[in-house]
Design a protein around this motif. Structure first.
Motif, PDB file in Angstrom:
ATOM      1  N   SER A  44       0.853  -1.183   0.000  1.00  0.00           N
ATOM      2  CA  SER A  44       0.000   0.000   0.000  1.00  0.00           C
ATOM      3  C   SER A  44       0.890   1.234   0.000  1.00  0.00           C
ATOM      4  O   SER A  44       1.799   1.337   0.828  1.00  0.00           O
ATOM      5  CB  SER A  44      -0.890   0.026   1.235  1.00  0.00           C
ATOM      6  N   PRO A  45       0.641   2.173  -0.895  1.00  0.00           N
ATOM      7  CA  PRO A  45       1.436   3.395  -0.896  1.00  0.00           C
ATOM      8  C   PRO A  45       1.169   4.265   0.331  1.00  0.00           C
ATOM      9  O   PRO A  45       1.897   5.217   0.582  1.00  0.00           O
ATOM     10  CB  PRO A  45       1.005   4.114  -2.185  1.00  0.00           C
ATOM     11  N   LEU A  46       0.146   3.933   1.122  1.00  0.00           N
ATOM     12  CA  LEU A  46      -0.195   4.743   2.297  1.00  0.00           C
ATOM     13  C   LEU A  46       0.515   4.306   3.571  1.00  0.00           C
ATOM     14  O   LEU A  46       0.425   5.002   4.590  1.00  0.00           O
ATOM     15  CB  LEU A  46      -1.711   4.712   2.525  1.00  0.00           C
TER      16      LEU A  46
ATOM     17  N   GLY B 272       2.907   4.150   6.407  1.00  0.00           N
ATOM     18  CA  GLY B 272       3.844   5.167   6.883  1.00  0.00           C
ATOM     19  C   GLY B 272       3.420   6.587   6.583  1.00  0.00           C
ATOM     20  O   GLY B 272       4.131   7.536   6.906  1.00  0.00           O
ATOM     21  N   LYS B 273       2.236   6.741   5.986  1.00  0.00           N
ATOM     22  CA  LYS B 273       1.732   8.075   5.658  1.00  0.00           C
ATOM     23  C   LYS B 273       0.444   8.342   6.442  1.00  0.00           C
ATOM     24  O   LYS B 273      -0.228   7.410   6.879  1.00  0.00           O
ATOM     25  CB  LYS B 273       1.463   8.168   4.158  1.00  0.00           C
ATOM     26  N   PRO B 274       0.085   9.614   6.596  1.00  0.00           N
ATOM     27  CA  PRO B 274      -1.157   9.931   7.312  1.00  0.00           C
ATOM     28  C   PRO B 274      -2.374   9.365   6.577  1.00  0.00           C
ATOM     29  O   PRO B 274      -2.405   9.325   5.349  1.00  0.00           O
ATOM     30  CB  PRO B 274      -1.202  11.456   7.292  1.00  0.00           C
TER      31      PRO B 274
ATOM     32  N   PRO C 174      -5.975   9.404   4.965  1.00  0.00           N
ATOM     33  CA  PRO C 174      -6.585  10.510   4.207  1.00  0.00           C
ATOM     34  C   PRO C 174      -7.554  11.337   5.052  1.00  0.00           C
ATOM     35  O   PRO C 174      -8.139  10.840   6.020  1.00  0.00           O
ATOM     36  CB  PRO C 174      -7.345   9.789   3.092  1.00  0.00           C
TER      37      PRO C 174
ATOM     38  N   ARG D  64      -0.654   8.784  15.854  1.00  0.00           N
ATOM     39  CA  ARG D  64      -0.398  10.019  15.098  1.00  0.00           C
ATOM     40  C   ARG D  64      -1.262  10.116  13.852  1.00  0.00           C
ATOM     41  O   ARG D  64      -1.153  11.073  13.098  1.00  0.00           O
ATOM     42  CB  ARG D  64       1.081  10.102  14.712  1.00  0.00           C
TER      43      ARG D  64
ATOM     44  N   GLN E  12      -1.164   7.832  11.373  1.00  0.00           N
ATOM     45  CA  GLN E  12      -0.475   7.240  10.231  1.00  0.00           C
ATOM     46  C   GLN E  12      -0.883   5.781  10.061  1.00  0.00           C
ATOM     47  O   GLN E  12      -1.031   5.044  11.048  1.00  0.00           O
ATOM     48  CB  GLN E  12       1.042   7.320  10.406  1.00  0.00           C
TER      49      GLN E  12
END
Length: 177
Positions: free
Chosen positions: A33-35, A37-39, A41, A147, A149
């Motif tokens: 998944s490209p998400l 480690g990222k916040p 949506p 957080r 993420q």
């Protein structure tokens, strides 16, 4: 001689292709998944059955939770449901439902019939928020840290093994921060 071996060689080649295809299909939950480690949506969604109560991403940040994408029309969601119930009842992690492209009445009846393990269920009737999360189809689950993420994504039904080997170790890492 080659003409006699040709059907046998074609059979072997097709068998090899089938074996490779089955191994790839068996790894459907390993799609990256490209998400990660990222916040998660941004979103603003109503609570299922309470259209005037809107919940945003910002309101969910602060504690880790599992976001479980489900629908009343999803057969695999029925198979997964006891696992979600057990996780919710364990108290180890809040489970938030994201009802995906469903009719409100059908979703509420499904929860009434099978039990409601969710601390909160959001209604994504258009499917737009699920698309923003990169959902392929229900069920899918996302572990979100305090957080906000995304730290883990499960495509397909959660199993006790996935919870034990993937989610709980990540949750333990989160609690050590």
């Amino acid at each position: 001689m080659i003409a006699r071996l040709l059907p046998f060689l074609l059979f072997l080649a097709l068998g090899a292709l089938l074996a490779v295809g089955l191994t790839i299909a068996d790894r459907k939950t390993e799609l990256p998944s490209p998400l990660i480690g990222k916040p998660m949506p941004e979103f603003s969604l109503p609570v299922l059955g309470q259209p005037d109560v809107i919940v945003t991403r910002a309101e969910l940040v602060g504690q880790p939770f599992l976001l479980n994408v489900w629908a009343s029309w999803c057969v695999t969601c029925r198979v997964e449901h006891p696992v979600i119930e057990a996780l919710a009842q364990s108290g180890q992690l809040p489970v938030i439902g994201l009802n995906y492209r469903d009719e409100e009445g059908d979703a509420l009846a499904w929860l009434e019939h099978f039990g409601n393990p969710y601390s909160l269920t959001l209604a994504d009737t258009s499917g737009r928020t699920a698309i923003d999360f990169g959902v392929y189809a229900a069920p899918e689950s996302f572990l979100v840290d305090s957080r906000g993420q995304i730290v883990f994504k499960q495509i397909g039904a959660l199993t006790p093994e996935v919870i034990e080997k993937e989610i709980l170790p990540l949750l333990a890492t989160e609690s050590q921060r």
